[in-house]
Design a protein around this motif. Structure first.
Motif, short mmCIF file in Angstrom:
data_model
loop_
_atom_site.label_atom_id
_atom_site.label_comp_id
_atom_site.label_asym_id
_atom_site.label_seq_id
_atom_site.Cartn_x
_atom_site.Cartn_y
_atom_site.Cartn_z
N ILE A 224 -10.24 -2.65 0.58
CA ILE A 224 -8.93 -2.63 0.56
C ILE A 224 -8.60 -2.48 -1.18
O ILE A 224 -7.88 -1.55 -1.69
N VAL A 225 -9.24 -3.55 -1.77
CA VAL A 225 -8.92 -3.43 -3.33
C VAL A 225 -9.56 -2.32 -4.05
O VAL A 225 -9.10 -1.51 -4.81
N LYS A 226 -10.78 -2.01 -3.42
CA LYS A 226 -11.52 -0.78 -4.04
C LYS A 226 -10.73 0.51 -3.87
O LYS A 226 -10.36 1.43 -4.64
N MET A 231 -6.84 4.86 -5.70
CA MET A 231 -5.44 5.41 -5.89
C MET A 231 -4.90 5.32 -7.06
O MET A 231 -3.73 5.73 -7.05
N ASP A 232 -5.32 4.65 -7.92
CA ASP A 232 -5.03 4.66 -9.19
C ASP A 232 -3.57 3.63 -9.52
O ASP A 232 -2.72 3.60 -10.18
N LEU A 239 3.40 -4.19 -7.40
CA LEU A 239 3.12 -3.27 -6.23
C LEU A 239 1.73 -3.38 -5.83
O LEU A 239 1.41 -3.07 -4.66
N PHE A 240 0.89 -3.73 -6.51
CA PHE A 240 -0.60 -3.81 -6.14
C PHE A 240 -0.62 -4.76 -4.98
O PHE A 240 -1.43 -4.40 -3.92
N ALA A 275 3.73 8.79 -2.32
CA ALA A 275 4.71 8.04 -1.82
C ALA A 275 4.53 6.54 -1.66
O ALA A 275 4.96 5.66 -1.90
N PHE A 276 3.07 6.38 -1.16
CA PHE A 276 2.42 4.95 -0.95
C PHE A 276 2.41 4.16 -2.19
O PHE A 276 2.60 2.96 -2.40
N ARG A 277 1.98 4.88 -3.50
CA ARG A 277 2.04 4.17 -4.72
C ARG A 277 3.64 3.71 -5.12
O ARG A 277 3.70 2.91 -5.87
#
Length: 392
Positions: A224-226, A231-232, A239-240, A275-277
């Protein structure tokens, strides 16, 4: 009897064949009745256990049969002590059912020796006695863990991490399982976040708000972290960790289903990631809600689908308390030329105070009418919501 026969059989060359044959006949006569007796004890013990779990603990026949695979007793002496102990702690009937269904083995324990010390430890660390039943029912397996080898070290670790017992108790109440996986999952997952550059304050925030996230399998957590790095996502922003939580609670198939709904409204894969970012929770919104909000924004208000990803937080807002009332005000203002279509999405994301100040100024008669119109829309939607929930 059988030991005697074995000794005779072992030395059978010292007796006559006829005598040896007679002894074998005696043995064969004993075996069936002895086996039957043993089976009877086993059957009766199982039957008593199942009956006890049904009659005293409140389990269903199916639950009792399943639990009896892990515990069996032939008298109710010890189990009654455990049940009474739980009742004295304030356990309700439903809580006792859940507790005994999850950890039936505890019915064979001595509550004074194995359960009480752990209860006293939790209370000494700030857990109120009234919260003990809820805590234990949320994670009954706590009572099977070692006080000295697991519970105390886990508490000490989180107290040092939070620098506050109260903050840790908040996380513990939300997810008691964090003290069961401290060394095996929580610590390695925290290390992965630190390694990725996530500030300690955001690690603490994740533990406070979404503690269950840090209890997932470390190999999956690493993926997940990777994925977020690819996704930058900026690890320095809060938000991370919100995105870590969002991804950890979504399966690949669920992500795909929601992505397909967005694509139906003209979004590309890049739009979905964008949108997810902007708002990770836009992928946790139900498919029905996505459809409903997109219909309002695109079909009714004429908003271009490509402009929505930047304001993806709109998709997480309440339809009845935010989207519909403010959309109604926007339509009135638009019809009078007081707003431009390009400012549509901004009207939804501002605070209530800023919305009233910016769009409903109440400095003239027309503004007062608009305020009443807005309040009527709010009231109407709240009443509809109450009816749906059965709160007339």
């Amino acid at each position: 009897m059988f030991c005697f026969l074995r000794r005779i059989v072992a030395s059978r060359r010292q007796i006559s064949p006829s005598t040896f044959q007679q002894l074998l006949c005696v043995q064969n006569q004993w075996l069936p009745s002895t086996a039957k007796y043993c089976n009877s004890i086993s059957s009766n013990g199982h039957s008593f256990t199942v009956s006890y779990l049904i009659d005293t603990c409140g389990l269903s026949p199916e639950e009792a049969a399943s639990a009896s695979k892990y515990v069996r007793f032939e008298s109710r002496e010890k189990s009654d002590l455990v049940i009474n102990f739980l009742k004295n702690l304030g356990f309700s009937k439903s809580q006792i059912i859940r507790f005994t269904r999850e950890v039936p083995q505890l019915l064979r324990y001595d509550p004074e020796k194995t359960l009480l010390p752990k209860i006293e430890f939790f209370i000494s660390r700030g857990v109120s006695s009234s919260d003990i039943p809820k805590l234990l029912c949320s994670c009954p397996d706590i009572m099977r863990r070692s006080l000295d080898k697991q519970l105390i070290p886990s508490f000490d670790f989180f107290r040092d991490l939070f620098q506050s017992d109260d903050k840790f108790l908040k996380s513990l109440t939300c997810c008691p399982g964090i003290i069961l996986h401290t060394s095996t999952r929580v610590v390695p997952n925290i290390f992965l976040l630190r390694e990725a550059g996530v500030p300690e304050s955001n690690v603490i925030r994740l533990l406070l708000v979404y503690p269950r996230t840090l209890t997932i399998n470390t190999s999956r957590f690493k993926m997940i972290v990777k994925e977020l790095q690819e996704m930058d996502f900026d690890p320095l922003r809060s938000l991370f960790v919100m995105a870590v939580y969002a991804l950890s609670s979504l399966s690949k198939s669920t992500w795909s289903k929601k992505a397909n709904v967005y694509k139906k409204w003209g979004w590309s894969d890049e739009d979905i990631i964008s949108a997810f970012r902007a708002s990770p929770f836009c992928m946790k919104v139900s498919e029905d809600k996505i459809e409903a909000i997109m219909e309002i924004l695109v079909d009714k208000l004429g908003c271009p689908p490509s402009t929505i990803p930047k304001y993806a937080v709109v998709l997480t807002l309440s339809i009845n308390k935010r989207i519909i009332p403010r959309a109604s005000v926007f339509q009135v203002l638009l019809s009078k030329g007081l707003v431009k279509k390009e400012s549509l999405l901004a009207i939804f994301v501002c605070t209530e105070r800023d919305f009233l100040k910016r769009y409903i100024r109440c400095d003239d008669e027309e503004s007062c009418k608009l305020l009443k119109y807005y309040q009527a829309k709010l009231s109407c939607k709240r009443n509809e919501e109450r009816k749906v929930m059965g709160m007339h």
